[in-house]
Enzyme design. Structure first.
Site, short mmCIF file in Angstrom:
data_model
loop_
_atom_site.label_atom_id
_atom_site.label_comp_id
_atom_site.label_asym_id
_atom_site.label_seq_id
_atom_site.Cartn_x
_atom_site.Cartn_y
_atom_site.Cartn_z
N GLU A 92 -4.92 -8.20 -1.26
CA GLU A 92 -5.73 -7.89 -0.07
C GLU A 92 -7.04 -7.27 -0.53
O GLU A 92 -7.03 -6.32 -1.32
CB GLU A 92 -5.04 -6.84 0.82
N GLU A 110 0.84 -1.21 0.00
CA GLU A 110 0.00 0.00 0.00
C GLU A 110 0.87 1.25 0.00
O GLU A 110 0.57 2.26 0.64
CB GLU A 110 -1.00 -0.06 1.17
#
Ligand code: BMA
Length: 366
Positions: free
Chosen positions: A294, A187
């Site tokens: 994810e 991320e």
């Protein structure tokens, strides 16, 4: 003469194709190369492994019970891919940041492998400068100061040493290293972790390359595939802006959650699918696999989410696996997988019944 020429040519093509299917680590173990090829084969066959973070470590109202996962209770089968997090190993904690004992994690990883499952590990490590959590973004210049010549380089090396020591213990009883898809510094296109978008591109790329080189060459670990996992981005180009390069990445991943339920389902579905297709197209050119590393809808508050949102997001998209986040056992509204008596369970059963969605049971039948 012509035949000889043709045979040589096909052999050469084969050799080139095989080379393209190699992980970045030239000394990788044969089991890790096999995993890499398995990911590419899944993509070719348009099959997708389904998995969950911490699936066998704990669930909504239980912890540390042998051979248990919420998914198994609901559906009769464990996931095909298991996610773990080693956040805490860097400071020599006995348990990770979500309370999973590292000795237990080692056993669970081995059991997953013995079932034919795949293991992937993320690392929510503390900010090495402030000793605060991975979410401490107040301490600036974290990255540069942990790289060579930085004031915290020795400290970061010690973090990597502790991580490497743990990873080096992930072996079968016969001493075979268990292949791991390692997914650090994820991320990175968002700004909530200390390694996030507030850092320069150059610093991020240096950190990634330094980390890979340290684990592979200094610590001699050869059972790792490296997954790069930006969060959603404002443009396609942003995905590759911080990309550490083809020599440093094995799996092109993507993290993206569905927030908000029914009202935002369509936007999540359309944008995520489009992004995954973009990543997959680019991964293909590089001869590398793509994965949806994810995702999830917290509490799954849409009863047809599995088939009408998640499945429609990934069906026919060349990704090797999809991983939903954890079913926390100390935060009642923090779960992303199936849970006993949940109204979306019937839909979950339909989802895992799809022939291209691979669960633990289906893996062993293949
Ligand atoms: C987040 C949450 C946190 C957890 C962290 C690392 O998404 O689930 O509770 O500590 O991941 O696993």
């Amino acid at each position: 003469m012509k035949l000889k020429y043709l045979i040589t040519l096909s052999l050469l093509t084969l050799v080139i194709a095989m080379q393209a299917q190699q992980p970045i680590d030239k000394n990788t173990t044969k089991e890790t190369t096999a995993l890499y090829r398995q990911l590419l084969t899944l993509i070719q066959k348009k099959q997708i492994l389904f998995g969950q973070q911490d699936a066998t470590a704990y669930g909504l109202d239980w912890k540390s019970e042998k051979n248990r996962s919420d998914m198994k209770t609901v559906s009769g089968t464990h996931p095909a891919i298991y996610g773990w997090d080693v956040g805490g190993i860097e400071k020599e904690s006995k348990k990770n940041l979500d309370g999973v004992d590292f000795n237990e994690m080692r056993i669970l990883i081995k059991e997953a492998y013995q079932r034919g499952g795949v293991n992937t590990i993320s690392w929510h490590l503390i900010n090495p400068v402030s000793n605060q959590s991975a979410w401490d973004t107040k301490t600036v210049a974290s990255i540069d100061s942990i790289l060579p010549d930085g004031a915290y380089n020795a400290k970061y090396n010690a973090f990597l040493d502790r991580l490497a020591t743990f990873l080096g213990t992930l072996k079968t009883d016969d001493g075979i290293f268990i292949p791991i898809i390692f997914r650090p510094y994820h991320e990175n296109t968002a700004d909530w972790f200390w390694w996030g978008s507030q850092n320069s591109v150059v610093s991020y790329v240096k950190l990634w390359r330094y980390t890979v080189t340290y684990l592979r060459d200094t610590r001699n670990l050869h059972h790792l595939l490296y997954a790069y996992s930006p969060d959603k981005t404002s443009s396609h180009e942003k995905y590759f802006e911080r990309y550490p390069g083809d020599d440093f990445v094995d799996v092109l991943g993507h993290d993206c959650y569905h927030f908000g339920g029914v009202a935002t389902a369509n936007a999540y579905l359309t944008k995520t699918r489009e992004m995954l297709l973009y990543i997959a197209e680019n991964a293909k050119k590089r001869g590398k696999p793509t994965a949806f590393t994810e995702t999830g809808l917290e509490t799954v508050n849409q009863n047809d989410w599995w088939t009408n949102v998640l499945y429609k997001t990934i069906d026919n998209v060349p990704i090797a696996y999809v991983l939903v986040w954890r079913n926390a056992n100390n935060r009642p509204n923090h779960f992303y997988g199936p849970t006993p008596n949940h109204p979306a369970n019937q839909d979950f059963m339909k989802f895992i019944g799809k022939c291209n969605i691979i669960t633990g049971n289906k893996l062993t039948q293949q």
